[in-house]
Scaffold this motif. Structure first.
Motif, short mmCIF file in Angstrom:
data_model
loop_
_atom_site.label_atom_id
_atom_site.label_comp_id
_atom_site.label_asym_id
_atom_site.label_seq_id
_atom_site.Cartn_x
_atom_site.Cartn_y
_atom_site.Cartn_z
N ALA A 255 -19.37 64.50 -33.69
CA ALA A 255 -19.03 64.78 -35.08
C ALA A 255 -18.56 66.21 -35.29
O ALA A 255 -17.87 66.51 -36.27
CB ALA A 255 -20.24 64.50 -35.97
N ALA A 256 -18.92 67.11 -34.38
CA ALA A 256 -18.56 68.53 -34.52
C ALA A 256 -17.20 68.87 -33.92
O ALA A 256 -16.71 69.99 -34.11
CB ALA A 256 -19.63 69.40 -33.86
N VAL A 257 -16.58 67.93 -33.21
CA VAL A 257 -15.34 68.24 -32.49
C VAL A 257 -14.23 68.70 -33.43
O VAL A 257 -13.66 69.79 -33.27
CB VAL A 257 -14.89 67.02 -31.65
N GLU A 258 -13.86 67.88 -34.40
CA GLU A 258 -12.75 68.26 -35.28
C GLU A 258 -13.09 69.45 -36.18
O GLU A 258 -12.24 70.32 -36.38
CB GLU A 258 -12.27 67.07 -36.10
N PRO A 259 -14.30 69.55 -36.73
CA PRO A 259 -14.64 70.78 -37.46
C PRO A 259 -14.50 72.03 -36.61
O PRO A 259 -14.02 73.07 -37.08
CB PRO A 259 -16.09 70.56 -37.89
N LEU A 260 -14.88 71.94 -35.33
CA LEU A 260 -14.76 73.10 -34.44
C LEU A 260 -13.30 73.48 -34.24
O LEU A 260 -12.92 74.67 -34.36
CB LEU A 260 -15.41 72.80 -33.10
N LEU A 261 -12.45 72.51 -33.93
CA LEU A 261 -11.04 72.82 -33.68
C LEU A 261 -10.37 73.36 -34.94
O LEU A 261 -9.54 74.28 -34.86
CB LEU A 261 -10.32 71.57 -33.17
N ALA A 262 -10.73 72.81 -36.10
CA ALA A 262 -10.18 73.33 -37.35
C ALA A 262 -10.64 74.76 -37.60
O ALA A 262 -9.86 75.63 -38.04
CB ALA A 262 -10.61 72.43 -38.52
#
Length: 374
Positions: A255-262
Motif C-alpha cells: 500500500a505504501a508503494v505509490e505514495p512513496l513514489l509520488a
C-alpha cells in the motif's frame, strides 16, 4: 431430481449395490461398476452431499482460515485464497472461508463440528496461539506462513508449512543494493500492527535484512509505516533527516508503494539516480508501479497451490513433509541503479510540485537465490 433408486432401476441392480459403488465399502465387480457409472452419467445423478459425508466420514471441504486483521494487504490475501479455491476444485474439494479473528476457537470449531476434512491457516504469527490446537487436532492442517524462527524448528514441532523464504528475501534486497554500491539503506516496513502481533513473514524479513546489512557493511534503518501518503511522507522525511546519506529504500508494504513514489517526485528525488527503490511485493504491483520496481516477488498463487496439494496428499495417506520455503526471485527493473557519487542529495523536500523521476531504460534481469530452510 434424479435419485439413487432411479440409478438402480436404470442399471438393473439394487439400490444397495449403487450405494456400495459410491461409498467403496464393498467390492463390486468391474462390469457392474461400469454399468452403474454409465447410468450415473446418463441420468446426471449427483450424490447428496450430506448423505455422502455420513457414508464416508468425509465432507470434501477444506477450511481456509484467513483472518482479515489490521495492516494486512487484502489483495495478496485474496490472491492466495483464489489459488486455494481453484486448486481445491481441481481435486474435487470445496473451500469454507473463515475470516473472523477467532484464534484457537476457530480451530476447535472446525475440529469439533467436522465441517471440513482439513485446514489451511493464514496470517501466521511467531508462537501463534492456534498452534497447540492444530498440533492436537485429528484433521491435517497446512500453514501458509512459518510460525517459528526457522524451517527446522517447524519440522521439529511437526508442522506443515509453505511460505516464501522471507528471511532470504530480505537478505537478497540488501545484497542487490550493496552490489550497486549503496551503503545507506532505509526500510519502509509493514504497518506497526503487523509487527506488534508478531506476524512471522514481517519478522523474518527484518532478520534477513539486518543480517545481510551487517555482513555487507550497510547502514540500515527500519521504519514501520501505514500505507497512507501522510504516513509515508512523515517516515521518509524523518529518514532523510536522520540519515542524509541514505541512497536506497526497501519497501515491504504494497500500500505504501505509490505514495512513496509520488513523494519522491514531489521532493525532486530522481529514481534511481538520487535514490534506488526495491520492493518485496507481487509482480503485478512491481510491474504496474509508476516506476517499474526492482522487486522480490511474493508468489501468492504458488503458496496457495502448494498448501492445497499438501493437504490433498495428507488426506490420501501421505506422511507430513514439514516446512517448504520457496526461494526468493529478485527481478531488477528501472527503480535501482548505482549509488550516486559525491555529496548527499540536498534538493527541496517541500513546496510546489517538482519534476518527476528520471528512470533508467535497462531491461529487466532476474537473479535467483538457492532454496533455504531445509
Amino acid at each position: 431430481m434424479v435419485t439413487l433408486a432411479d440409478v438402480a432401476r436404470h442399471a438393473g441392480v439394487s439400490a444397495s449395490t449403487v450405494s456400495y459403488v459410491l461409498s467403496g465399502k464393498r467390492s463390486i465387480s468391474a462390469p457392474t461398476r461400469e454399468r452403474i457409472q454409465h447410468s450415473i452419467d446418463a441420468l446426471g445423478y449427483r450424490p447428496h452431499a450430506g448423505a455422502r459425508a455420513l457414508a464416508s466420514s468425509r465432507t470434501d471441504i477444506l477450511a481456509l482460515m484467513m483472518p482479515l486483521r489490521t495492516g494486512l494487504y487484502v489483495p495478496v490475501m485474496m490472491e492466495i485464497a483464489m489459488a486455494v479455491t481453484t486448486t481445491a476444485r481441481s481435486h474435487g474439494y470445496d473451500v469454507l472461508l473463515l475470516t473472523g479473528e477467532e484464534g484457537p476457537e476457530a480451530v476447535r470449531r472446525v475440529e469439533g463440528s467436522a465441517i471440513a476434512d482439513a485446514m489451511i491457516v493464514m496470517d501466521v504469527g511467531l508462537d501463534d496461539p492456534r498452534l497447540p490446537c492444530l498440533q492436537e487436532a485429528e484433521r491435517p492442517a497446512v500453514l501458509i506462513g512459518l510460525p517459528t524462527e526457522s524451517a527446522e524448528d517447524a519440522d521439529t514441532a511437526g508442522l506443515e508449512c509453505v511460505d516464501l523464504d522471507f528471511e532470504a528475501a530480505g537478505a537478497r534486497c540488501v545484497e542487490h543494493l550493496a552490489g550497486l554500491g549503496h551503503t545507506g539503506v532505509a526500510v519502509l516496513g509493514e504497518p506497526p500492527a503487523v509487527y506488534e502481533r508478531g506476524t512471522g513473514f514481517a519478522a523474518r524479513t527484518l532478520t534477513g535484512l539486518r543480517a545481510a546489512a551487517a555482513t555487507r557493511g550497510v547502514g540500515l534503518l527500519h521504519r514501520p509505516v501505514d500505507g497512507t501518503y501522510a504516513a509515508v511522507a512523515a517516515a521518509v522525511t524523518r529518514v532523510f533527516e536522520e540519515r542524509p546519506g541514505t541512497t536506497a529504500l526497501v519497501v515491504q508494504n504494497e500500500a505504501a508503494v505509490e505514495p512513496l513514489l509520488a513523494l519522491l517526485r514531489h521532493q525532486g528525488r530522481a529514481v534511481p539516480e538520487d535514490v534506488s527503490v526495491v520492493a518485496i511485493c507481487p509482480d503485478q504491483v512491481a510491474v504496474h508501479a509508476s516506476v517499474p520496481l526492482t522487486a522480490v516477488s511474493v508468489p501468492a498463487q504458488e503458496m496457495g497451490r502448494l498448501a492445497v496439494e499438501r493437504l490433498v496428499g495428507r488426506l490420501a495417506g501421505e506422511a507430513p513433509r514439514g516446512a517448504e520455503l520457496i526461494p526468493p526471485l529478485l527481478t531488477a527493473r528501472a527503480s535501482t541503479g548505482p549509488a550516486p557519487s559525491g555529496p548527499a542529495f540536498t534538493g527541496p523536500t517541500s513546496g510546489s510540485t517538482l519534476p518527476g523521476p528520471r528512470v533508467s531504460g535497462s531491461a529487466p534481469t532476474e537473479e535467483r537465490r538457492g532454496r533455504g530452510g531445509h
